[in-house]
Write a protein that holds these residues in place. Structure first.
Motif, PDB file in Angstrom:
ATOM      1  N   THR A  30       0.837  -1.195   0.000  1.00  0.00           N
ATOM      2  CA  THR A  30       0.000   0.000   0.000  1.00  0.00           C
ATOM      3  C   THR A  30       0.871   1.244   0.000  1.00  0.00           C
ATOM      4  N   PHE A  81      -8.178 -12.716  -5.044  1.00  0.00           N
ATOM      5  CA  PHE A  81      -7.538 -11.402  -5.099  1.00  0.00           C
ATOM      6  C   PHE A  81      -6.157 -11.430  -5.753  1.00  0.00           C
ATOM      7  N   GLN A 106      -4.578  -8.704  -8.307  1.00  0.00           N
ATOM      8  CA  GLN A 106      -5.506  -7.599  -8.528  1.00  0.00           C
ATOM      9  C   GLN A 106      -4.972  -6.299  -7.924  1.00  0.00           C
ATOM     10  N   CYS A 108      -5.735  -3.005  -5.831  1.00  0.00           N
ATOM     11  CA  CYS A 108      -6.691  -2.646  -4.788  1.00  0.00           C
ATOM     12  C   CYS A 108      -6.560  -1.164  -4.447  1.00  0.00           C
ATOM     13  N   HIS A 140      -7.583   1.593  -1.639  1.00  0.00           N
ATOM     14  CA  HIS A 140      -7.923   1.545  -0.218  1.00  0.00           C
ATOM     15  C   HIS A 140      -8.638   2.821   0.222  1.00  0.00           C
ATOM     16  N   TRP A 165     -12.121  -2.012   6.234  1.00  0.00           N
ATOM     17  CA  TRP A 165     -13.410  -2.627   5.889  1.00  0.00           C
ATOM     18  C   TRP A 165     -13.852  -3.545   7.018  1.00  0.00           C
ATOM     19  N   ALA A 217     -12.562  -0.886   0.390  1.00  0.00           N
ATOM     20  CA  ALA A 217     -11.557  -1.461  -0.497  1.00  0.00           C
ATOM     21  C   ALA A 217     -12.228  -1.796  -1.821  1.00  0.00           C
ATOM     22  N   HIS A 218     -11.581  -1.424  -2.907  1.00  0.00           N
ATOM     23  CA  HIS A 218     -12.130  -1.674  -4.234  1.00  0.00           C
ATOM     24  C   HIS A 218     -11.068  -2.384  -5.071  1.00  0.00           C
ATOM     25  N   TYR A 219     -11.367  -3.603  -5.500  1.00  0.00           N
ATOM     26  CA  TYR A 219     -10.420  -4.403  -6.265  1.00  0.00           C
ATOM     27  C   TYR A 219     -10.696  -4.281  -7.761  1.00  0.00           C
ATOM     28  N   HIS A 274      -3.086   2.662  -2.805  1.00  0.00           N
ATOM     29  CA  HIS A 274      -3.372   1.488  -3.616  1.00  0.00           C
ATOM     30  C   HIS A 274      -2.275   0.457  -3.429  1.00  0.00           C
ATOM     31  N   SER A 275      -2.554  -0.775  -3.818  1.00  0.00           N
ATOM     32  CA  SER A 275      -1.598  -1.865  -3.679  1.00  0.00           C
ATOM     33  C   SER A 275      -1.906  -2.911  -4.744  1.00  0.00           C
TER      34      SER A 275
END
Length: 245
Positions: free
Chosen positions: A118, A142, A145, A147, A149, A154, A164-166, A183-184
């Motif tokens: 992250t 995951f 992907q 992600c 943050h 969450w 969190a949105h993947y 992001h990560s």
């Protein structure tokens, strides 16, 4: 009754033309065939990846990508956000009152077990473009992907959702987001390589008395008062690569 979303974070998504994706894939193959022909970016970035190489505007495919895709995408993001503000609340972010300037572009090569922790970036906008994805990276888990943050962890039991949105990487798709957005990238298992290009852009307000340029205003290189900030990864300052002004 109506359920509304509060405090949205905007993420721009786009897709390259097939010919442009083919050209960038050829460039990636060229760089990987002779990595010593480009600058190593890994010492300046947070990613624990197999390879990260700087890509300058001397590559025609990169120059075209910046002019035709990346800068217009950032301009579209600004326009979308500003259109939702009252006229007196837009500040300098109105057409003709700002310029966009590339900071840097680099190629990422991720192999099994590699990851990107992250982190955030410097400048105004950052983004990623997916070039090549192993078949085992799917939406079923995951692995591999991207992600995005949110500001809090969450926790569905207390109804703290949407933190969190993947994003499943798809060749040819790209995303643009504010540079401060954490992001990560998760590691993946199995054979193959995941190729992507990342970039940073600075948005520079223009003086009120400066005439507006026609079309998308791109800040000229070499202007001391418009020099973009260096990229920042995990809050560590890094020197700006040459080539983009």
């Amino acid at each position: 009754m109506e359920v509304q979303s509060l405090f949205p974070r905007y993420l721009l998504k786009g897709h390259l033309a097939d010919a442009q994706l083919t050209g960038l894939l050829q460039l990636a193959e060229q760089v990987l065939a002779d990595p010593r022909g480009t600058t190593d970016a890994s010492v300046k970035l947070a990613g624990q990846l197999a390879l990260q190489r700087e890509l300058g505007p001397h590559f025609p495919a990169v120059a075209e990508l910046c002019a035709d895709v990346i800068l217009p995408a950032c301009d579209r993001w600004i326009s979308h956000v500003m259109e939702q503000q009252p006229p007196q609340g837009r500040g300098p972010w109105i057409p003709g009152r700002y310029g966009l300037q590339m900071i840097d572009v680099w190629l990422n090569v991720q192999r099994a077990g590699d990851y990107n922790p992250t982190h955030t970036h410097g400048g105004s906008f950052s983004g990623v473009l997916f070039l090549k994805v192993p078949p085992q990276i799917t939406g079923e888990r995951f692995d591999g992907q991207l992600c995005f943050h949110g500001p809090e962890e969450w926790h569905i039991q207390s109804f703290r959702t949407g933190m969190a949105h993947y994003v499943l990487p798809v060749p040819g798709e790209f995303y643009v987001f504010p540079a401060w957005q954490p992001h990560s990238v998760a590691p993946f298992r199995g054979e193959g390589e995941r190729w992507s290009m990342a970039f940073n852009v600075a948005a520079v307000p223009r003086p009120v008395n400066q005439p507006a340029a026609a079309g998308l205003a791109v800040a000229p290189p070499g202007r001391a008062d418009q020099a973009p900030p260096a990229n920042v990864s995990l809050s560590i300052a890094r020197p700006r690569p040459g080539g983009f002004g």
